[in-house]
Design a protein around this motif. Structure first.
Motif, PDB file in Angstrom:
ATOM      1  N   GLU A   1      43.080  11.545 110.665  1.00 33.94           N
ATOM      2  CA  GLU A   1      42.679  10.898 109.410  1.00 33.94           C
ATOM      3  C   GLU A   1      42.699  11.876 108.232  1.00 33.94           C
ATOM      4  OE1 GLU A   1      39.014   8.737 110.040  1.00 33.94           O
ATOM      5  OE2 GLU A   1      39.856   7.672 111.769  1.00 33.94           O
ATOM      6  N   GLU A   2      43.248  13.050 108.453  1.00 38.50           N
ATOM      7  CA  GLU A   2      43.471  14.085 107.438  1.00 38.50           C
ATOM      8  C   GLU A   2      42.202  14.526 106.709  1.00 38.50           C
ATOM      9  OE1 GLU A   2      46.736  12.600 105.031  1.00 38.50           O
ATOM     10  OE2 GLU A   2      48.160  13.229 106.585  1.00 38.50           O
ATOM     11  N   HIS A   3      41.070  14.518 107.407  1.00 39.11           N
ATOM     12  CA  HIS A   3      39.832  15.027 106.818  1.00 39.11           C
ATOM     13  C   HIS A   3      39.939  16.520 106.529  1.00 39.11           C
ATOM     14  CE1 HIS A   3      37.505  11.349 107.288  1.00 39.11           C
ATOM     15  NE2 HIS A   3      38.007  11.223 108.510  1.00 39.11           N
ATOM     16  N   TYR A   4      40.797  17.224 107.258  1.00 40.25           N
ATOM     17  CA  TYR A   4      40.972  18.662 107.068  1.00 40.25           C
ATOM     18  C   TYR A   4      41.454  19.008 105.659  1.00 40.25           C
ATOM     19  CZ  TYR A   4      45.983  17.854 107.719  1.00 40.25           C
ATOM     20  OH  TYR A   4      47.265  17.401 107.596  1.00 40.25           O
ATOM     21  N   LYS A   5      42.041  18.034 104.965  1.00 37.53           N
ATOM     22  CA  LYS A   5      42.544  18.275 103.616  1.00 37.53           C
ATOM     23  C   LYS A   5      41.424  18.315 102.575  1.00 37.53           C
ATOM     24  CE  LYS A   5      47.193  16.421 104.201  1.00 37.53           C
ATOM     25  NZ  LYS A   5      48.157  15.408 103.744  1.00 37.53           N
ATOM     26  N   THR A   6      40.297  17.655 102.877  1.00 34.71           N
ATOM     27  CA  THR A   6      39.237  17.543 101.863  1.00 34.71           C
ATOM     28  C   THR A   6      37.878  18.062 102.311  1.00 34.71           C
ATOM     29  OG1 THR A   6      38.728  15.285 102.595  1.00 34.71           O
ATOM     30  CG2 THR A   6      40.329  15.531 100.786  1.00 34.71           C
ATOM     31  N   LYS A   7      37.711  18.320 103.605  1.00 36.22           N
ATOM     32  CA  LYS A   7      36.397  18.711 104.122  1.00 36.22           C
ATOM     33  C   LYS A   7      36.488  19.926 105.010  1.00 36.22           C
ATOM     34  CE  LYS A   7      34.758  13.975 104.257  1.00 36.22           C
ATOM     35  NZ  LYS A   7      34.617  12.805 105.050  1.00 36.22           N
ATOM     36  N   LYS A   8      35.425  20.679 105.040  1.00 34.74           N
ATOM     37  CA  LYS A   8      35.289  21.748 106.029  1.00 34.74           C
ATOM     38  C   LYS A   8      34.800  21.113 107.322  1.00 34.74           C
ATOM     39  CE  LYS A   8      34.526  25.569 102.920  1.00 34.74           C
ATOM     40  NZ  LYS A   8      35.845  26.115 102.955  1.00 34.74           N
ATOM     41  N   TRP A   9      35.157  21.740 108.461  1.00 37.21           N
ATOM     42  CA  TRP A   9      34.798  21.209 109.774  1.00 37.21           C
ATOM     43  C   TRP A   9      33.305  20.946 109.881  1.00 37.21           C
ATOM     44  CZ3 TRP A   9      36.583  18.874 113.910  1.00 37.21           C
ATOM     45  CH2 TRP A   9      35.822  18.861 115.076  1.00 37.21           C
ATOM     46  N   LYS A  10      32.480  21.881 109.443  1.00 41.18           N
ATOM     47  CA  LYS A  10      31.022  21.741 109.579  1.00 41.18           C
ATOM     48  C   LYS A  10      30.506  20.515 108.826  1.00 41.18           C
ATOM     49  CE  LYS A  10      29.965  26.523 110.531  1.00 41.18           C
ATOM     50  NZ  LYS A  10      29.260  27.728 110.175  1.00 41.18           N
ATOM     51  N   ASP A  11      31.030  20.269 107.636  1.00 43.24           N
ATOM     52  CA  ASP A  11      30.615  19.096 106.863  1.00 43.24           C
ATOM     53  C   ASP A  11      31.070  17.810 107.538  1.00 43.24           C
ATOM     54  OD1 ASP A  11      29.487  20.799 104.973  1.00 43.24           O
ATOM     55  OD2 ASP A  11      31.341  20.880 103.806  1.00 43.24           O
ATOM     56  N   PHE A  12      32.300  17.804 108.025  1.00 44.49           N
ATOM     57  CA  PHE A  12      32.822  16.640 108.739  1.00 44.49           C
ATOM     58  C   PHE A  12      31.988  16.345 109.983  1.00 44.49           C
ATOM     59  CE2 PHE A  12      35.405  15.326 112.394  1.00 44.49           C
ATOM     60  CZ  PHE A  12      35.786  14.054 111.972  1.00 44.49           C
TER      61      PHE A  12
END
Length: 172
Positions: A153-164
């Motif tokens: 879902e390409e969360h890596y483009k807008t979020k850091k792993w810890k926040d996700f």
């Protein structure tokens, strides 16, 4: 005779029920070809035949219906033997088996893992076939679910792993 027939019937039933929940593994070349037609991220499971944690991931992580369904829907899945003997062509380069010590290694997984061979390792490639992440070690189904969602879902483009990870809602 009845015992053998019952055993065969039970075995076939067990295999067919497990087959419905399994990941549809492709060769590296098949995944790259399919990605050219219909782009999706590529999940590469780097393993060896002698790796106990690799087998444990197959049994406990990849066999989970939620995980396998998500992988089959959102990724091209590749099972890549770290000691593969056959040549693999990728990006106009032929990767080969390198004899070293008693076993040796294949150049492609070694290249994807920057020479840090560790089994199992989960590698995520983007739709343009670039390495997004290399995750060494055993991943249980809870961690794998997060990894799958984070990258597909390409969360890596807008979020850091810890926040996700803090806001992630599991479907397991």
């Amino acid at each position: 005779m009845k015992k053998y027939l019952l055993l065969i019937t039970f075995t076939l039933f067990y295999l067919s029920s497990n087959a419905q929940e399994s990941v549809k593994w492709l060769s590296f070349e098949e995944a790259i070809a399919l990605n050219k037609e219909n782009p999706k991220p590529i999940l590469v499971d780097v393993y060896t035949d002698w790796c106990g944690y690799c087998k444990k991931m197959d049994l406990n992580t990849y066999a989970n219906k939620t995980i396998s369904d998500y992988i089959n829907k959102s990724f091209y899945a590749v099972k890549l033997d770290g000691e593969e003997k056959k040549d693999i062509i990728f990006n106009d380069h032929t990767f080969k088996f390198q004899k070293q010590g008693r076993r040796g290694y294949h150049q492609l997984p070694a290249t994807l893992m920057d020479g840090k061979l560790s089994y199992p390792t989960t590698i995520i490639l983007s739709t343009d076939e670039k390495v997004l992440d290399k995750i060494p070690g055993y991943l249980d189904k809870k961690i794998m679910e997060k990894v799958l969602v984070f990258f597909s879902e390409e969360h890596y483009k807008t979020k850091k792993w810890k926040d996700f990870e803090k806001k992630f809602k599991s479907k397991l």
